[in-house]
Design an enzyme around this catalytic site. Structure first.
Site, mmCIF file in Angstrom:
data_model
loop_
_atom_site.group_PDB
_atom_site.id
_atom_site.type_symbol
_atom_site.label_atom_id
_atom_site.label_comp_id
_atom_site.label_asym_id
_atom_site.label_seq_id
_atom_site.Cartn_x
_atom_site.Cartn_y
_atom_site.Cartn_z
ATOM 1 N N THR A 1 51.802 27.337 12.145
ATOM 2 C CA THR A 1 50.807 27.022 13.172
ATOM 3 C C THR A 1 50.854 25.558 13.617
ATOM 4 O O THR A 1 50.181 25.191 14.569
ATOM 5 C CB THR A 1 49.366 27.363 12.711
ATOM 6 O OG1 THR A 1 49.053 26.619 11.537
ATOM 7 C CG2 THR A 1 49.215 28.848 12.452
ATOM 8 N N VAL B 1 45.643 29.771 16.374
ATOM 9 C CA VAL B 1 46.377 28.641 16.955
ATOM 10 C C VAL B 1 45.419 27.761 17.757
ATOM 11 O O VAL B 1 45.502 26.532 17.726
ATOM 12 C CB VAL B 1 47.551 29.146 17.817
ATOM 13 C CG1 VAL B 1 48.263 27.986 18.498
ATOM 14 C CG2 VAL B 1 48.540 29.945 16.959
ATOM 15 N N LYS C 1 63.181 38.047 18.950
ATOM 16 C CA LYS C 1 62.803 36.697 19.413
ATOM 17 C C LYS C 1 63.672 35.649 18.731
ATOM 18 O O LYS C 1 64.164 34.716 19.366
ATOM 19 C CB LYS C 1 61.326 36.417 19.103
ATOM 20 C CG LYS C 1 60.360 37.159 19.987
ATOM 21 C CD LYS C 1 58.929 36.764 19.606
ATOM 22 C CE LYS C 1 57.970 37.897 19.838
ATOM 23 N NZ LYS C 1 56.689 37.730 19.188
ATOM 24 N N ARG D 1 56.872 40.085 6.234
ATOM 25 C CA ARG D 1 55.544 39.479 6.057
ATOM 26 C C ARG D 1 55.224 39.465 4.566
ATOM 27 O O ARG D 1 55.351 40.495 3.893
ATOM 28 C CB ARG D 1 54.502 40.311 6.804
ATOM 29 C CG ARG D 1 53.134 39.676 6.832
ATOM 30 C CD ARG D 1 53.037 38.504 7.800
ATOM 31 N NE ARG D 1 53.071 38.924 9.196
ATOM 32 C CZ ARG D 1 53.276 38.095 10.216
ATOM 33 N NH1 ARG D 1 53.489 36.807 9.997
ATOM 34 N NH2 ARG D 1 53.306 38.535 11.456
ATOM 35 N N HIS E 1 56.322 29.579 6.964
ATOM 36 C CA HIS E 1 57.407 30.567 7.027
ATOM 37 C C HIS E 1 58.625 29.987 6.293
ATOM 38 O O HIS E 1 59.151 28.934 6.666
ATOM 39 C CB HIS E 1 57.784 30.853 8.478
ATOM 40 C CG HIS E 1 56.728 31.588 9.265
ATOM 41 N ND1 HIS E 1 55.600 32.150 8.692
ATOM 42 C CD2 HIS E 1 56.648 31.873 10.594
ATOM 43 C CE1 HIS E 1 54.871 32.731 9.642
ATOM 44 N NE2 HIS E 1 55.487 32.578 10.797
ATOM 45 N N GLY F 1 50.587 33.879 10.642
ATOM 46 C CA GLY F 1 51.448 34.094 11.804
ATOM 47 C C GLY F 1 50.998 35.270 12.650
ATOM 48 O O GLY F 1 51.413 35.410 13.802
ATOM 49 N N GLU G 1 59.854 40.340 16.269
ATOM 50 C CA GLU G 1 60.184 39.011 15.735
ATOM 51 C C GLU G 1 61.699 38.787 15.633
ATOM 52 O O GLU G 1 62.203 37.702 15.927
ATOM 53 C CB GLU G 1 59.539 38.865 14.352
ATOM 54 C CG GLU G 1 59.513 37.460 13.804
ATOM 55 C CD GLU G 1 58.322 36.659 14.309
ATOM 56 O OE1 GLU G 1 57.566 37.142 15.172
ATOM 57 O OE2 GLU G 1 58.149 35.523 13.833
ATOM 58 N N CYS H 1 57.239 31.161 16.171
ATOM 59 C CA CYS H 1 57.033 30.279 15.010
ATOM 60 C C CYS H 1 58.211 30.266 14.022
ATOM 61 O O CYS H 1 58.602 29.205 13.531
ATOM 62 C CB CYS H 1 55.743 30.624 14.296
ATOM 63 S SG CYS H 1 55.454 32.382 14.076
ATOM 64 N N THR I 1 39.488 30.082 20.446
ATOM 65 C CA THR I 1 38.783 30.643 19.280
ATOM 66 C C THR I 1 39.732 31.199 18.222
ATOM 67 O O THR I 1 39.307 31.468 17.098
ATOM 68 C CB THR I 1 37.843 31.779 19.737
ATOM 69 O OG1 THR I 1 38.599 32.665 20.572
ATOM 70 C CG2 THR I 1 36.661 31.243 20.514
ATOM 71 N N SER J 1 33.726 35.975 24.763
ATOM 72 C CA SER J 1 33.275 34.699 24.197
ATOM 73 C C SER J 1 32.724 33.747 25.254
ATOM 74 O O SER J 1 31.933 32.851 24.929
ATOM 75 C CB SER J 1 34.445 33.993 23.487
ATOM 76 O OG SER J 1 35.030 34.829 22.526
HETATM 77 N N1 LIG Z 1 49.619 32.440 14.548
HETATM 78 C C1 LIG Z 1 50.801 31.831 14.650
HETATM 79 O O1 LIG Z 1 51.359 31.305 13.660
HETATM 80 C C2 LIG Z 1 51.493 31.761 15.976
HETATM 81 C C3 LIG Z 1 52.641 30.984 16.071
HETATM 82 C C4 LIG Z 1 53.323 30.887 17.281
HETATM 83 C C5 LIG Z 1 52.850 31.553 18.380
HETATM 84 N N2 LIG Z 1 51.737 32.317 18.288
HETATM 85 C C6 LIG Z 1 51.256 32.971 19.523
HETATM 86 O O2 LIG Z 1 50.102 32.236 19.961
HETATM 87 C C7 LIG Z 1 49.170 33.119 20.583
HETATM 88 C C8 LIG Z 1 47.846 33.041 19.848
HETATM 89 O O3 LIG Z 1 48.041 33.453 18.503
HETATM 90 P P1 LIG Z 1 46.871 33.467 17.433
HETATM 91 O O4 LIG Z 1 47.564 33.740 16.156
HETATM 92 O O5 LIG Z 1 46.033 32.265 17.564
HETATM 93 O O6 LIG Z 1 46.031 34.765 17.929
HETATM 94 P P2 LIG Z 1 44.492 35.113 17.696
HETATM 95 O O7 LIG Z 1 43.962 34.463 16.470
HETATM 96 O O8 LIG Z 1 44.414 36.592 17.789
HETATM 97 O O9 LIG Z 1 43.737 34.458 18.986
HETATM 98 C C9 LIG Z 1 43.878 35.018 20.290
HETATM 99 C C10 LIG Z 1 43.061 34.218 21.313
HETATM 100 O O10 LIG Z 1 43.251 34.825 22.608
HETATM 101 C C11 LIG Z 1 41.961 35.074 23.203
HETATM 102 N N3 LIG Z 1 42.032 36.261 24.033
HETATM 103 C C12 LIG Z 1 42.286 37.541 23.663
HETATM 104 N N4 LIG Z 1 42.293 38.357 24.746
HETATM 105 C C13 LIG Z 1 41.995 37.588 25.816
HETATM 106 C C14 LIG Z 1 41.818 37.850 27.213
HETATM 107 N N5 LIG Z 1 41.960 39.069 27.716
HETATM 108 N N6 LIG Z 1 41.545 36.810 28.025
HETATM 109 C C15 LIG Z 1 41.422 35.554 27.538
HETATM 110 N N7 LIG Z 1 41.546 35.239 26.209
HETATM 111 C C16 LIG Z 1 41.842 36.247 25.373
HETATM 112 C C17 LIG Z 1 41.019 35.265 22.025
HETATM 113 O O11 LIG Z 1 39.689 35.009 22.462
HETATM 114 P P3 LIG Z 1 38.418 35.801 21.863
HETATM 115 O O12 LIG Z 1 38.103 35.160 20.535
HETATM 116 O O13 LIG Z 1 37.368 35.569 22.877
HETATM 117 O O14 LIG Z 1 38.818 37.240 21.717
HETATM 118 C C18 LIG Z 1 41.544 34.209 21.052
HETATM 119 O O15 LIG Z 1 41.027 32.951 21.406
HETATM 120 C C19 LIG Z 1 49.805 34.512 20.534
HETATM 121 O O16 LIG Z 1 50.453 34.754 21.748
HETATM 122 C C20 LIG Z 1 50.794 34.410 19.383
HETATM 123 O O17 LIG Z 1 51.867 35.307 19.509
HETATM 124 C C21 LIG Z 1 51.029 32.429 17.118
#
Ligand SMILES: NC(=O)c1ccc[n+]([C@@H]2O[C@H](COP(=O)([O-])OP(=O)(O)OC[C@H]3O[C@@H](n4cnc5c(N)ncnc54)[C@H](OP(=O)(O)O)[C@@H]3O)[C@@H](O)[C@H]2O)c1
Length: 353
Positions: free
Chosen positions: A328, A16, A205, A235, A242, A180, A202, A149, A13, A41
Site C-alpha cells: 500500500t 489505499v 497484470k 494470497r 508482498h 492487497g 494478478e 502492487c 475511505t 458515503s
Molecule cells: N490494497 C492495495 O494494496 C492496492 C494496491 C495497488 C492498487 N490497488 C487498487 O487501488 C484501488 C483501491 O483499492 P483499496 O484496496 O483501497 O479498495 P477498498 O478498500 O475497497 O476501497 C475502495 C474505495 O472506492 C470507493 N468506491 C467504491 N465504489 C465507488 C463508486 N461507485 N463511486 C465512487 N467511489 C467508490 C469506496 O468508497 P465507499 O467507502 O464510499 O464505498 C472506497 O473509498 C483499487 O482499484 C485497487 O485495485 C490496491
C-alpha cells in the site's frame, strides 16, 4: 516559498485512500483539500464514515472534511485515485477532461498506450506520454498510472538488473498480503491457516505491466520489454507486504557479485532521487540468509524501498532471489504521491512549493 498545492483523494475511505490521508498529512508540497468516495458515503463527515485502520491518529483537518461525490469540479490540481476499479474509468476520465492530473492506482487505464505507467526510479522518462495523451484526447488534465502492487515491487527490484544486463526471462511466485485486497478484503476464515493460490487477474497484470514499465520509450510510444514473464500469485495470511521468489534469465552470464553491485548502485535520475518521497537507496540489498521478511523489513525507506535478498545462482535460469515490497506504500499510495512529486519537479504545475 509559495503555498502548498491542494489535492483531492478519490476513494478516500478505502485501504489505499486511508494510506493517502496518512502520507499526505505532513507532506511538504501537498495538502488535502477534498476527499471523495461513493454516493453511500458522500455528504457525511469523513471522520464519521471512515473505518480508520492506520496506526496513527486520523488527522483532524481531514476528519472534518465532508466527503464529496467523485464528480468534477473537485478542488485541487491533482486527484489521487484509490477507487474501486469497477467505478474508476468514467470518473478519472471526467476529472482529467476537466483539468486535473489524476494519479491512479486502479487497473483501468494502465495499459492505454498514451498513459504513462510509472515507477519513477525505473522509467520516470515515460512521464512525457501525457503530452501525447492530452493532445490526442483534448484534455487539459491527464491520467498517470501507478502499477499493480506486486508488479511495483517486482519491477523496481529487477529494474537495475534489466538496465545493466538485459533480462530475457522471469519466473516469479508471490506471497501477497491480505491488505492487497482492500477492506474488508479476504474473509479471515478463508485465509487464516491457509494459502489461496489465485488472485484474480494478478498474474496477467504482473506479466503485461512489467513489460510496459521496463519497455523503451520511442517516437511511437513505449515498446514493451521483450522478456517473458511467468507469474504465480498467492494470497497468504500476512497483513501488509508482498514477498516474492524470483528466478531471472539474462542475455549473458551474470554473476552474483555483478548482480548485487548493480542492485546496490541503482539510484534513478537525480531529479527522482531528490523527490520528498524517494527513498535512498530505492533498492536495498540484504544478504542475510533469512531476509527479507515482511515483519522485519517492510518499513525500509518509509515503505518506499524494496528489499532484495538471497541472490544466488539458479540451476534453471541464471540467478534467483527474494523481493519484498510494501503493497500500500510502494505498491500504491506512496508511489502515487512520488509520481505527483515528479510532475511538480518537472515544472508541470507551476512553481514548486
Ligand atoms: N490494497 C492495495 O494494496 C492496492 C494496491 C495497488 C492498487 N490497488 C487498487 O487501488 C484501488 C483501491 O483499492 P483499496 O484496496 O483501497 O479498495 P477498498 O478498500 O475497497 O476501497 C475502495 C474505495 O472506492 C470507493 N468506491 C467504491 N465504489 C465507488 C463508486 N461507485 N463511486 C465512487 N467511489 C467508490 C469506496 O468508497 P465507499 O467507502 O464510499 O464505498 C472506497 O473509498 C483499487 O482499484 C485497487 O485495485 C490496491
Amino acid at each position: 516559498m509559495s503555498a502548498k498545492i491542494p489535492v483531492c483523494i478519490l476513494g478516500a475511505t478505502g485501504t489505499v485512500g486511508q494510506k493517502f490521508v496518512r502520507l499526505l498529512a505532513d507532506h511538504p508540497w501537498f495538502e488535502v483539500a477534498a476527499v471523495a468516495a461513493s454516493s453511500a458515503s458522500a455528504g457525511r463527515r469523513y471522520g464519521d464514515v471512515v473505518r480508520w485502520r492506520e496506526q496513527v491518529e486520523l488527522p483532524r483537518a481531514v476528519a472534518d472534511l465532508v466527503i464529496r461525490e467523485c464528480t468534477p469540479p473537485l478542488p485541487g490540481a491533482i486527484a489521487f485515485s484509490a477507487l474501486d476499479a469497477e467505478a474508476a474509468g468514467p470518473i478519472e476520465q471526467a476529472l482529467a477532461r476537466a483539468g486535473a492530473f489524476v494519479v491512479t492506482n486502479t487497473r483501468t487505464h494502465r495499459m492505454d498506450a498514451d498513459v504513462p505507467l510509472l515507477i519513477p526510479e525505473a522509467n520516470g522518462d515515460h512521464l512525457v506520454l501525457i503530452d501525447r495523451q492530452r493532445t490526442a484526447r483534448g484534455w487539459s488534465g491527464a491520467i498517470l498510472a501507478n502499477p499493480n502492487c506486486s508488479t511495483a515491487a517486482l519491477t523496481l527490484g529487477l529494474a537495475p538488473l534489466h538496465q545493466a544486463f538485459g533480462i530475457e526471462k522471469i519466473f516469479v511466485s508471490t506471497m501477497q498480503a491480505v491488505s492487497g485486497a482492500g477492506y474488508p478484503g479476504v474473509p479471515s476464515l478463508d485465509v487464516l491457516g491457509n494459502v489461496i493460490p489465485h488472485i484474480g487477474g494478478e498474474e496477467e497484470k504482473m506479466e503485461r505491466e512489467s513489460q510496459k514499465i521496463l519497455g523503451a520509450l520511442g517516437a511511437d510510444g513505449v515498446k514493451p520489454a521483450a522478456f517473458a514473464v511467468s507469474a504465480h500469485t498467492n494470497r497468504v495470511a500476512v497483513v501488509d507486504g508482498h514477498l516474492m521468489t524470483v528466478s531471472v534469465g539474462f542475455k549473458r552470464r551474470v554473476s552474483v557479485d555483478e548482480a548485487v553491485s548493480a542492485l546496490r548502485e541503482f539510484r534513478g535520475s537525480p531529479c527522482v532521487a531528490g523527490l520528498p518521497s524517494s527513498p535512498n537507496p530505492p533498492v536495498e540489498v540484504d544478504l542475510r540468509a533469512d531476509r527479507p521478511q515482511p515483519r522485519l523489513d517492510l518499513e525500509r525507506g518509509r515503505g518506499m524501498a524494496v528489499t532484495v535478498g538471497r541472490v544466488r545462482p539458479c540451476p534453471i535460469l541464471d540467478l534467483r532471489m527474494v523481493i519484498l515490497g510494501h503493497n500500500t506504500i510502494r505498491g500504491a499510495a506512496g508511489q502515487a504521491v512520488q509520481i505527483a512529486e515528479l510532475l511538480v519537479a518537472d515544472g508541470r504545475l507551476g512553481p514548486r512549493p
